[in-house]
Design an enzyme around this catalytic site. Structure first.
Site, PDB file in Angstrom:
ATOM      1  N   ALA A  67       0.871  -1.219  -0.106  1.00  0.00           N
ATOM      2  CA  ALA A  67       0.000   0.002  -0.075  1.00  0.00           C
ATOM      3  C   ALA A  67       0.801   1.266   0.209  1.00  0.00           C
ATOM      4  CB  ALA A  67      -0.844   0.156   1.141  1.00  0.00           C
ATOM      5  N   GLY A 113       0.268  -4.957   0.740  1.00  0.00           N
ATOM      6  CA  GLY A 113      -0.773  -4.825  -0.148  1.00  0.00           C
ATOM      7  C   GLY A 113      -0.464  -5.621  -1.324  1.00  0.00           C
ATOM      8  N   GLU A 116      -0.755  -9.421  -0.751  1.00  0.00           N
ATOM      9  CA  GLU A 116      -2.275  -9.458  -0.443  1.00  0.00           C
ATOM     10  C   GLU A 116      -3.052  -9.494  -1.606  1.00  0.00           C
ATOM     11  OE1 GLU A 116      -2.461  -6.422   2.432  1.00  0.00           O
ATOM     12  OE2 GLU A 116      -2.898  -7.891   3.937  1.00  0.00           O
ATOM     13  N   GLU A 136       4.508  -5.385   7.333  1.00  0.00           N
ATOM     14  CA  GLU A 136       3.420  -4.495   7.904  1.00  0.00           C
ATOM     15  C   GLU A 136       4.058  -4.228   9.420  1.00  0.00           C
ATOM     16  OE1 GLU A 136       2.332  -6.299   5.708  1.00  0.00           O
ATOM     17  OE2 GLU A 136       0.650  -5.621   4.450  1.00  0.00           O
TER      18      GLU A 136
HETATM   19  N1  DAK Z   1       4.569   3.285  -0.618  1.00  0.00           N
HETATM   20  C1  DAK Z   1       5.080   4.375  -1.248  1.00  0.00           C
HETATM   21  N2  DAK Z   1       6.132   4.556  -1.709  1.00  0.00           N
HETATM   22  C2  DAK Z   1       6.759   3.449  -1.940  1.00  0.00           C
HETATM   23  C3  DAK Z   1       6.499   2.260  -1.379  1.00  0.00           C
HETATM   24  C4  DAK Z   1       5.471   2.196  -0.845  1.00  0.00           C
HETATM   25  N3  DAK Z   1       5.010   0.946  -0.298  1.00  0.00           N
HETATM   26  N4  DAK Z   1       7.458   1.280  -1.673  1.00  0.00           N
HETATM   27  C5  DAK Z   1       8.502   1.949  -2.369  1.00  0.00           C
HETATM   28  N5  DAK Z   1       8.153   3.440  -2.551  1.00  0.00           N
HETATM   29  C6  DAK Z   1       8.998   4.278  -3.153  1.00  0.00           C
HETATM   30  C7  DAK Z   1      10.328   4.918  -2.370  1.00  0.00           C
HETATM   31  O1  DAK Z   1       9.606   5.696  -1.217  1.00  0.00           O
HETATM   32  C8  DAK Z   1      10.989   5.410  -3.377  1.00  0.00           C
HETATM   33  O2  DAK Z   1      10.320   6.589  -3.776  1.00  0.00           O
HETATM   34  P1  DAK Z   1      11.382   8.036  -3.773  1.00  0.00           P
HETATM   35  O3  DAK Z   1      12.241   8.103  -2.401  1.00  0.00           O
HETATM   36  O4  DAK Z   1      12.461   7.505  -4.996  1.00  0.00           O
HETATM   37  O5  DAK Z   1      10.547   9.094  -4.222  1.00  0.00           O
HETATM   38  C9  DAK Z   1      10.604   4.348  -4.715  1.00  0.00           C
HETATM   39  O6  DAK Z   1       9.491   3.944  -4.231  1.00  0.00           O
HETATM   40  C10 DAK Z   1      11.872   3.402  -4.822  1.00  0.00           C
HETATM   41  O7  DAK Z   1      11.765   2.659  -3.610  1.00  0.00           O
HETATM   42  P2  DAK Z   1      13.358   2.548  -2.870  1.00  0.00           P
HETATM   43  O8  DAK Z   1      14.458   3.562  -3.197  1.00  0.00           O
HETATM   44  O9  DAK Z   1      13.163   2.121  -1.342  1.00  0.00           O
HETATM   45  O10 DAK Z   1      13.987   1.411  -3.756  1.00  0.00           O
HETATM   46  P3  DAK Z   1      14.894   0.067  -2.925  1.00  0.00           P
HETATM   47  O11 DAK Z   1      15.263  -0.652  -4.213  1.00  0.00           O
HETATM   48  O12 DAK Z   1      15.763   0.676  -2.273  1.00  0.00           O
HETATM   49  O13 DAK Z   1      14.082  -0.746  -2.081  1.00  0.00           O
HETATM   50  C11 DAK Z   1      11.992  -1.878  -1.472  1.00  0.00           C
HETATM   51  C12 DAK Z   1      13.008  -1.588  -2.595  1.00  0.00           C
HETATM   52  C13 DAK Z   1      10.912  -2.689  -1.912  1.00  0.00           C
HETATM   53  C14 DAK Z   1      12.668  -3.095  -0.600  1.00  0.00           C
HETATM   54  C15 DAK Z   1      11.520  -0.605  -0.594  1.00  0.00           C
HETATM   55  O14 DAK Z   1      11.261   0.235  -1.414  1.00  0.00           O
HETATM   56  C16 DAK Z   1      10.517  -1.062   0.482  1.00  0.00           C
HETATM   57  O15 DAK Z   1      10.749  -1.517   1.482  1.00  0.00           O
HETATM   58  N6  DAK Z   1       9.278  -0.470   0.310  1.00  0.00           N
HETATM   59  C17 DAK Z   1       8.139  -0.509   1.151  1.00  0.00           C
HETATM   60  C18 DAK Z   1       7.819  -2.101   1.470  1.00  0.00           C
HETATM   61  C19 DAK Z   1       6.687  -1.989   2.357  1.00  0.00           C
HETATM   62  O16 DAK Z   1       6.957  -1.855   3.706  1.00  0.00           O
HETATM   63  N7  DAK Z   1       5.533  -1.818   1.867  1.00  0.00           N
HETATM   64  C20 DAK Z   1       4.294  -1.681   2.662  1.00  0.00           C
HETATM   65  C21 DAK Z   1       3.714  -2.369   3.329  1.00  0.00           C
HETATM   66  S1  DAK Z   1       2.507  -2.065   4.335  1.00  0.00           S
HETATM   67  C22 DAK Z   1      -4.606   0.039   4.471  1.00  0.00           C
HETATM   68  C23 DAK Z   1      -4.697  -1.417   4.174  1.00  0.00           C
HETATM   69  C24 DAK Z   1      -3.635  -2.149   4.080  1.00  0.00           C
HETATM   70  C25 DAK Z   1      -2.456  -1.542   4.208  1.00  0.00           C
HETATM   71  C26 DAK Z   1      -1.991  -0.271   4.482  1.00  0.00           C
HETATM   72  C27 DAK Z   1      -3.192   0.542   4.693  1.00  0.00           C
HETATM   73  N8  DAK Z   1      -5.621   0.761   4.427  1.00  0.00           N
HETATM   74  C28 DAK Z   1      -6.744   0.271   4.477  1.00  0.00           C
HETATM   75  C29 DAK Z   1      -5.408   2.049   4.684  1.00  0.00           C
HETATM   76  C30 DAK Z   1      -1.279  -2.416   3.944  1.00  0.00           C
HETATM   77  C31 DAK Z   1       0.106  -1.884   4.076  1.00  0.00           C
HETATM   78  C32 DAK Z   1       1.351  -2.384   3.467  1.00  0.00           C
HETATM   79  O17 DAK Z   1       1.275  -2.864   2.223  1.00  0.00           O
END
Ligand code: DAK
Length: 259
Positions: A67, A113, A116, A136
């Site tokens: 997400a 997400g 998911e 998460e």
């Molecule tokens: N959201 C927003 N931006 C993201 C992102 C994300 N999930 N994942 C990556 N990006 C963005 C980074 O911020 C970066 O943007 P800039 O800084 O260049 O502007 C760009 O994508 C490239 O990412 P990285 O520079 O981090 O790239 P790396 O190769 O270094 O790392 C990575 C890749 C996939 C390991 C890393 O980006 C990462 O850890 N990303 C986050 C993974 C994560 O934690 N995903 C979220 C899981 S929580 C909800 C319901 C469900 C959920 C939420 C809300 N509601 C009903 C409200 C579920 C939540 C989730 O999914």
């Protein structure tokens, strides 16, 4: 055909292909993308000419990196619960219960997400470069789009607990050994493999497939999903959630206080 900002839609040989197209954000699911995916799946499902839908991400790096953290970090408990409920209904439950078979072609990171969405799909095929996980809890929140339920259903409770609590990622080979995906291929073969799988599915009766999807899904109760939504909202009230999402943006390790 609708106009989409964050999706590319193709229709070829009775196969609908949806590509999530926000490569700069690693195809993260913001609200607009979720709404567009709802429309795209609903419309393709209605089309008699479409027998199978393939969902994938644009670029070589990510299927969907979760997400959109920058969007949801500002939500409060009510918004969290409300959006988890809406999101589950309009996209994740929709995909899981779609009459048309859905194949997730996992071309890179499938996190949070993103995983998911793949879990809600009927069949998962991965590139050997793909990485999967539910990170998460590293952000101070829990999987909110059905992950606590569907991951355990697919790979078993023990492995799901390990993956969810450690917030770790597994590679495609491990995912294959867990039964999380059913095929792993080199990246350049991914779409061709998904396409061939779609053609194989198309040889069978669409009515029978729709009934089979319904019958397989009938085994799983909804109670767990309701609990997940409630607890997802609760996680939004914690200081850990604020710290976890802030640390991601600031590119540092979070310091969780457990409050
Ligand atoms: N959201 C927003 N931006 C993201 C992102 C994300 N999930 N994942 C990556 N990006 C963005 C980074 O911020 C970066 O943007 P800039 O800084 O260049 O502007 C760009 O994508 C490239 O990412 P990285 O520079 O981090 O790239 P790396 O190769 O270094 O790392 C990575 C890749 C996939 C390991 C890393 O980006 C990462 O850890 N990303 C986050 C993974 C994560 O934690 N995903 C979220 C899981 S929580 C909800 C319901 C469900 C959920 C939420 C809300 N509601 C009903 C409200 C579920 C939540 C989730 O999914």
């Amino acid at each position: 055909m609708n106009t989409y900002h964050n999706l590319l839609i193709e229709q070829k040989d009775q196969i609908g292909i949806i590509t999530i197209n926000r490569p700069k954000q690693l195809n993260a699911l913001n609200k607009q993308t979720i709404d567009e995916l709802h429309n795209a799946f609903t419309n393709l499902n209605k089309e008699k000419a479409v027998r199978v839908i393939i969902i994938t991400g644009s670029g070589s790096k990510a299927f969907v990196a979760g997400a959109d953290i920058k969007e949801f970090m500002h939500f409060n408990a009510e918004q969290g619960k409300e959006l988890a409920t809406t999101g589950q209904a309009i996209l994740f439950d929709l995909v899981e219960n779609l009459e048309t078979p859905v194949i997730a072609a996992i071309n890179g990171f499938a996190l949070g997400g993103g995983l998911e969405l793949a879990l809600a799909s009927h069949i998962r095929i991965a590139s050997d470069k793909a990485k999967m996980g539910l990170p998460e809890v590293s952000l101070g929140v829990i999987p909110g789009y059905g992950g606590t339920q569907r991951l355990a259903q697919i790979i078993g409770k023990g492995r799901a607990m390990d993956l969810i609590l450690s917030a770790s990622m597994i590679d495609a080979q491990k995912a294959l050994s867990y039964g999380l995906v059913t095929q792993v291929v080199p990246p350049e073969m991914l779409m061709e493999t998904a396409y061939k799988k779609a053609q194989k599915l198309m040889r069978n009766s669409p009515q029978a497939q729709a009934l089979a999807i319904k019958a397989v899904n009938a085994a799983y109760t909804k109670t767990g999903f309701e609990v997940e939504k409630e607890l997802f909202g609760q996680a939004f009230t914690t200081a850990d959630f604020e710290e976890g999402t802030k640390a991601f943006i600031e590119r540092r390790t979070p310091e969780f206080k457990g409050i």
